[in-house]
Design a protein around this motif. Structure first.
Motif, short mmCIF file in Angstrom:
data_model
loop_
_atom_site.label_atom_id
_atom_site.label_comp_id
_atom_site.label_asym_id
_atom_site.label_seq_id
_atom_site.Cartn_x
_atom_site.Cartn_y
_atom_site.Cartn_z
N ASP A 252 33.70 21.58 24.85
CA ASP A 252 32.83 21.25 24.07
C ASP A 252 32.39 22.06 22.74
OD1 ASP A 252 31.29 23.14 25.39
OD2 ASP A 252 29.55 22.03 25.78
N GLY A 253 33.59 23.31 22.66
CA GLY A 253 33.24 24.14 21.82
C GLY A 253 33.01 25.34 21.97
N ALA A 254 32.13 25.65 23.33
CA ALA A 254 31.77 26.97 23.47
C ALA A 254 32.93 27.92 23.32
CB ALA A 254 31.21 26.78 24.98
N ARG A 255 32.51 29.29 23.32
CA ARG A 255 33.38 30.33 22.68
C ARG A 255 33.60 31.51 24.16
NH1 ARG A 255 34.11 30.87 17.21
NH2 ARG A 255 33.64 33.21 17.13
N LEU A 256 34.52 31.72 24.22
CA LEU A 256 34.71 32.80 25.07
C LEU A 256 35.77 33.96 24.27
CD1 LEU A 256 35.47 30.02 27.05
CD2 LEU A 256 34.76 31.98 28.71
N MET A 257 35.55 35.27 24.80
CA MET A 257 36.46 36.17 24.06
C MET A 257 37.13 36.94 25.48
SD MET A 257 34.53 37.89 20.96
CE MET A 257 34.06 36.74 19.56
N VAL B 171 49.27 44.09 32.04
CA VAL B 171 48.89 42.99 31.24
C VAL B 171 49.75 43.06 29.80
CG1 VAL B 171 47.25 41.68 30.13
CG2 VAL B 171 46.80 42.61 32.43
N LYS B 172 50.34 41.85 29.57
CA LYS B 172 51.01 41.98 28.12
C LYS B 172 50.65 41.00 27.30
CE LYS B 172 54.29 45.05 28.80
NZ LYS B 172 55.57 44.66 29.21
N THR B 173 50.37 39.69 27.76
CA THR B 173 49.76 38.63 26.97
C THR B 173 48.83 37.65 27.61
OG1 THR B 173 50.44 36.72 25.35
CG2 THR B 173 51.72 37.17 27.64
N LEU B 174 47.87 36.87 26.91
CA LEU B 174 47.02 36.19 27.42
C LEU B 174 47.20 34.54 26.71
CD1 LEU B 174 43.88 38.25 27.21
CD2 LEU B 174 45.22 37.74 29.28
N ALA B 175 46.79 33.84 27.36
CA ALA B 175 46.79 32.38 26.91
C ALA B 175 45.74 31.60 27.63
CB ALA B 175 47.97 31.74 27.26
N SER B 176 45.21 30.68 26.59
CA SER B 176 44.09 29.76 27.02
C SER B 176 44.37 28.45 27.66
CB SER B 176 43.10 29.51 25.85
OG SER B 176 43.95 28.76 24.77
N GLY B 177 43.61 27.50 27.96
CA GLY B 177 43.83 26.45 28.51
C GLY B 177 42.90 26.69 29.60
N SER B 178 43.80 26.99 30.76
CA SER B 178 43.12 27.93 31.54
C SER B 178 43.45 29.31 31.25
CB SER B 178 43.80 27.70 33.06
OG SER B 178 43.57 26.40 33.57
N LEU B 179 42.87 30.32 32.01
CA LEU B 179 43.11 31.69 31.47
C LEU B 179 44.32 31.95 32.14
CD1 LEU B 179 42.45 34.05 29.89
CD2 LEU B 179 40.90 35.14 31.49
N TYR B 180 45.72 32.29 31.44
CA TYR B 180 46.80 32.74 32.03
C TYR B 180 46.80 34.21 31.40
CZ TYR B 180 47.86 27.92 32.65
OH TYR B 180 47.77 26.53 33.01
N ALA B 181 47.59 35.20 32.26
CA ALA B 181 47.75 36.48 32.20
C ALA B 181 49.06 36.79 32.49
CB ALA B 181 46.71 37.38 32.89
N ILE C 224 44.64 48.55 25.22
CA ILE C 224 44.53 47.10 24.74
C ILE C 224 45.90 46.53 24.53
CG2 ILE C 224 43.35 45.66 23.31
CD1 ILE C 224 41.35 47.80 22.83
N LYS C 225 46.12 45.32 25.04
CA LYS C 225 47.63 44.59 25.17
C LYS C 225 47.20 43.25 24.15
CE LYS C 225 49.52 47.82 27.06
NZ LYS C 225 50.53 48.84 26.27
N LYS C 226 46.05 42.79 24.42
CA LYS C 226 45.91 41.29 23.77
C LYS C 226 44.47 41.10 23.77
CE LYS C 226 47.92 37.57 22.24
NZ LYS C 226 48.87 37.47 21.23
N PHE C 227 44.05 40.34 22.37
CA PHE C 227 42.55 39.89 22.24
C PHE C 227 42.83 38.27 22.18
CE2 PHE C 227 39.65 38.07 19.29
CZ PHE C 227 38.40 38.21 20.14
N LEU C 228 41.98 37.54 22.58
CA LEU C 228 42.15 36.27 22.59
C LEU C 228 40.83 35.63 22.41
CD1 LEU C 228 43.86 33.60 23.30
CD2 LEU C 228 43.38 33.47 25.54
#
Length: 896
Positions: free
Chosen positions: A612-617, A645-655, A602-606
């Protein structure tokens, strides 16, 4: 009104993807990356191999374009065997695995793993010119040189070992039959090192050099004529390394190039022809046409790099193609990957297709949603259009120190980007085009800035917190700092009197004074154990969260790679390490596990939210990404084939990975089950693919994910697929209770050359010979759309159906009706078209069973559903469709 959670994960169609990723991920156009080693085919200088972070790359056009040919092996060395056309070797640092190619690197086979514990051939892998199976390798983990007489087939033996005195092996060559030489430098460089040579394949050795040496090259016209580059000098041997003579080059490279010890050393050297030698230091190459006696003024490798801070790295990273009059140099530091210089021209980057940049930091700008920032070592990248176009941005301060960013980036509410680089806090108001040094720490006391966050409760946005690492001393000023003037000045906050390394900071969004900090208690003595601390009074006092630091019940031990407070539930905290993702819903008092990986990957949790506020993990592992849309109760594999995989970012899902940056469009919606649901994914042409889910389709707790699918390059009989496809799946094993509608709105460019009247929606299926089934589809060419219904989620695609199956007979029949599956062998269907599809539905539209008729147009149903259970008594509908998609329905009955 009860609501259920649906997520729409619309993924960009792939373009130029390598690394074995699914077609629903897009490779960001960020070519380059550190290349450990280059090799040139001695029989065809247009063919080159490069060892990247995770893959071996190949070029067949003299380095202009590259493609990955051996993925996910973390290559340590590549080489060609000069004595056998087409033979090449690659070595992986994963267990020292050896691979061989017999077609100049186009295809590879696994040979064996090295039979020496923990060894990886990291420096060189040359083959003897007279024997393509006799190869050498050097490893700085075991501090030894090895030989294999069987082409790496499990027979590696040590032929020379170094003393444990700080020495490192820097280069290894095998210039002529029986001869092998390697160079040695000691930590700190200076006049301490060696050149070792053997002329009997490593049985006996000689060394007459005491200088740190980094590079080694042989004269292609006379392999006994050797050159070595070291500290302030070039050495030459004309007798295969038996004796060496120093050529005094001190001061001949011009003034101003000796700012550091590194610049006094020649890291790469190559012999173009007899007497014509090129040698390179940190950022400049020099040529001598008289065997090193005199040198030219030099040519800079990359003039865009501040302080001329390029550093070539690895064996064979400076090559010369005589036929093309071309120099190649691999980039081991700045991330551009490869430079090429032809004739009297300048060095230019030559990295097309080398998607090999290793990314360790990502930040999506929450203020300007189209901005995404990425870091790779000392390099900084920015995109202002959600990742379509990227710009590499840096300045002197980024290059002056160690090439580490960690993930110390944050954005103010006005869009100003703050970044911590080494011991300096910088700010940029224009997405990284220009920077201002806000504050400089004493780097002798404070190491790298490892975390940087705004206090979300300070609406004036004046309060910043940062965490730093150790700077090289045991009693230093590392740890946690606070600024109340946007970083203009800083005050240290001690965690129970300690100056621990602080890696992550999380601040409550509502509760004053509530803050968490992840820390190494003593990096020098205990760097592998991380602790989590909590304060409720702004840092005046701290409590260590005392949970078992194991892999089963408590807060994860080891290095914490994620610390995140839930923005929706202030008392909920997430912490992750290599093995666990943990959640506490009571501010750290107790914990439960959300996810466990026995391999420690495991490298990252996001935790992310939709519009509209719906949640994703999301969870990033070494080679996979998992997504949950029901608070971690279920996880769906959302991508695999990544290389580290080293890191993740939201907005779009970036890896961000060891071998590039990837993007997947992500959105999520909270949908009420009293209203029909329309989930839309957008294709690259502007096409939209919609799934219309009626209110009664699902019960409580079901999540739906959709992703774009491109099957345009796959071959099917009687079918011409387009690039428009969609994969629809549920988070648990369930199917819609009533039919759902698929609507594919296409653009002209999506169906170019196809008869739009023949467009259908197909479901991909491995259970039928054709590999697909045509859904009952209706094409609307004037509206540029195709509509179909289905009761089973799967992979769907838009295609032109060109089959010519028989139309249904005028009078298709089913008998006996009613049918008793307990006493009768089966219900017979006759007068169907050849190979027609029979689908049995219940009265609410659920698909019960699907099967294919024979070539003579007959079929038999045994009264069982797709799970093998006998159906209940009642009325059913049989949908009969031939290959031309003509269809009819029969009402049938089952009575037991």
């Amino acid at each position: 009104m009860r609501k259920y959670f649906f997520a729409v994960l619309g993924l960009l169609a792939a373009g130029g993807i390598s690394h074995g990723l699914e077609a629903n991920w897009q490779t960001m156009n960020l070519a380059g990356g550190k290349i450990h080693m280059l090799a040139m085919d001695p029989n065809d200088n247009d063919i080159l191999l490069a060892a990247g972070a995770q893959s071996v790359y190949r070029s067949i056009d003299a380095g202009n374009t590259w493609s990955a040919v051996l993925n996910g092996i973390k290559p340590a060395a590549v080489s060609f065997a000069p004595g056998q056309a087409g033979r090449a070797y690659a070595n992986s640092s994963y267990a020292g695995a050896t691979y061989r190619s017999d077609d100049s690197g186009a295809t590879w086979v696994f040979v064996s793993s090295m039979n020496i514990p923990y060894a990886a051939v990291a420096i060189g892998m040359p083959a003897d010119p007279a024997d393509a199976r006799l190869i050498y390798g050097a490893d700085n983990e075991t501090r030894a040189v090895y030989k294999s007489a069987g082409g790496g087939n499990g027979d590696w033996v040590s032929i020379h070992s170094l003393a444990d005195d700080g020495s490192v092996i820097t280069q290894l060559i095998a210039p002529s039959t029986g001869t092998v030489c390697f160079t040695v430098a000691k930590t700190g460089y200076g006049n301490s090192g060696a050149v070792y040579c053997s002329t009997d394949t490593g049985t006996t050795w000689n060394s007459t050099v005491t200088l740190s040496v980094f590079s080694l090259a042989a004269n292609p016209g006379n392999p006994a004529d050797l050159y070595a580059g070291g500290y302030q000098t070039v050495l030459r041997s004309t007798d295969s390394g038996a004796t060496w003579a120093g050529i005094d080059v001190s001061g001949t490279f011009g003034p101003g190039l000796y700012d550091s010890d590194n610049d006094k050393s020649l890291f790469r050297i190559v012999v173009k022809s007899t007497g014509d030698v090129v040698a390179c230091n940190g950022g400049t190459c020099y040529e001598s046409v008289n065997g090193g006696l005199n040198w030219g003024t030099g040519f800079v490798i990359d003039s865009t790099l501040s302080n001329n801070s390029f550093a070539a790295d690895g064996d064979g990273s400076l090559l010369y193609s005589a036929g093309g009059n071309t120099l190649y140099i691999a980039d081991g530091y700045s991330g551009a990957a490869l430079y090429k210089k032809t004739g009297s021209g300048s060095f230019e980057t030559s990295n097309g297709g080398l998607y090999n940049v290793s990314f360790s930091g990502l930040l999506h700008d929450p203020v300007n949603s189209s901005r995404i920032y990425a870091t790779s070592g000392a390099d900084f990248y920015a995109s202002t259009d959600s990742g379509t176009v990227w710009t590499q941005r840096y300045f002197d301060g980024f290059r002056a120190g160690a090439p580490d960013w960690y993930e110390a980036m944050t954005v103010d509410t006005d869009g100003t980007l703050y970044a911590g680089i080494n011991g300096v806090v910088y700010a940029s108001a224009d997405a990284g085009l220009s920077w201002n040094a806000v504050y400089t720490f004493d780097t002798g006391d404070v190491g790298n800035i490892m975390s940087l966050v705004f206090d979300p409760k300070d609406l004036s946005r004046q309060t910043l917190y940062l965490g730093t690492g150790l700077g090289g001393q045991e009693n230093i000023a590392a740890g946690l700092y606070k600024s109340i003037d946007k970083g203009g000045d800083w005050a240290q906050i001690y965690i129970n009197g300690s100056t621990s390394t602080v890696t992550h900071i999380a601040l409550s969004t509502t509760t004053p004074g509530l803050m968490y900090a992840a820390s190494y208690p003593d990096y020098i003595h205990d760097e592998n154990t991380a602790y989590l601390y909590k304060t409720i009074n702004g840092g005046a006092s701290w409590t260590r969260i005392e949970q078992p630091l194991d892999d089963t019940t408590g807060l994860p031990g080891g290095s914490i790679n994620t610390l995140q407070l839930d923005p929706d539930y202030d008392g909920t905290l997430y912490a992750a390490n290599e093995w666990n993702v943990m959640r506490s819903t009571d501010s750290g008092a107790s914990w439960s596990r959300l996810y466990y990986d026995a391999n420690g990957g495991i490298k990252k949790f996001l935790l992310a939210r939709g519009a509209d506020g719906a949640r994703l993990m999301h969870i990033g592992l070494d080679d996979k990404i998992y997504t949950s849309i029901n608070e971690g109760a279920d996880w769906t594999l959302f991508g695999s084939g990544f290389n580290g995989v080293k890191t993740l970012a939201s907005g779009s899902l970036y890896a961000g990975t060891d071998a590039g940056l990837f993007k997947s469009e992500v959105n999520a919606s909270n949908i009420s089950t009293t209203t029909a649901t329309l989930l839309v994914s957008t294709g690259t042409s502007g096409a939209t693919l919609a799934v219309n889910i009626p209110p009664a389709a699902f019960g409580s707790g079901v999540s739906v994910m959709t992703s774009l699918l491109d099957i345009s390059t796959r071959a099917f009989a009687a079918l011409t697929p387009t690039a428009l496809g969609i994969s629809v799946q549920t988070s648990i094993s369930t199917q819609p209770a009533v039919p759902v509608t698929l609507t594919f709105n296409y653009e002209n460019s999506d169906v170019s050359g196809l008869d739009t009247g023949q467009l259908v929606i197909v479901t991909l299926s491995t259970s039928v010979a054709a590999g697909y089934e045509v859904l009952a589809s209706t094409a609307y060419p004037l509206l540029k759309k195709v509509v179909a219904t289905t009761s089973h989620f799967s992979d769907f695609a838009l295609a032109a159906y060109t089959g010519s199956g028989s139309a249904p007979a005028a009078n298709p029949k089913a008998y006996p009706v009613p049918f008793n599956p307990m006493t009768q062998a089966g219900m017979n269907f006759i007068n169907l078209g050849a190979n027609s599809r029979v689908q049995i539905f219940n009265v609410v539209g659920q698909l019960i069973r699907s099967f294919e008729a024979s070539a003579s147009g007959t079929a038999v149903w045994d009264g069982k559903n797709s799970g093998g259970k006998t159906v209940a008594s009642g009325v059913y509908i049989a949908l009969l469709k031939n290959q031309a998609q003509s269809a009819c329905r029969l009402k049938i009955a089952v009575e037991k």
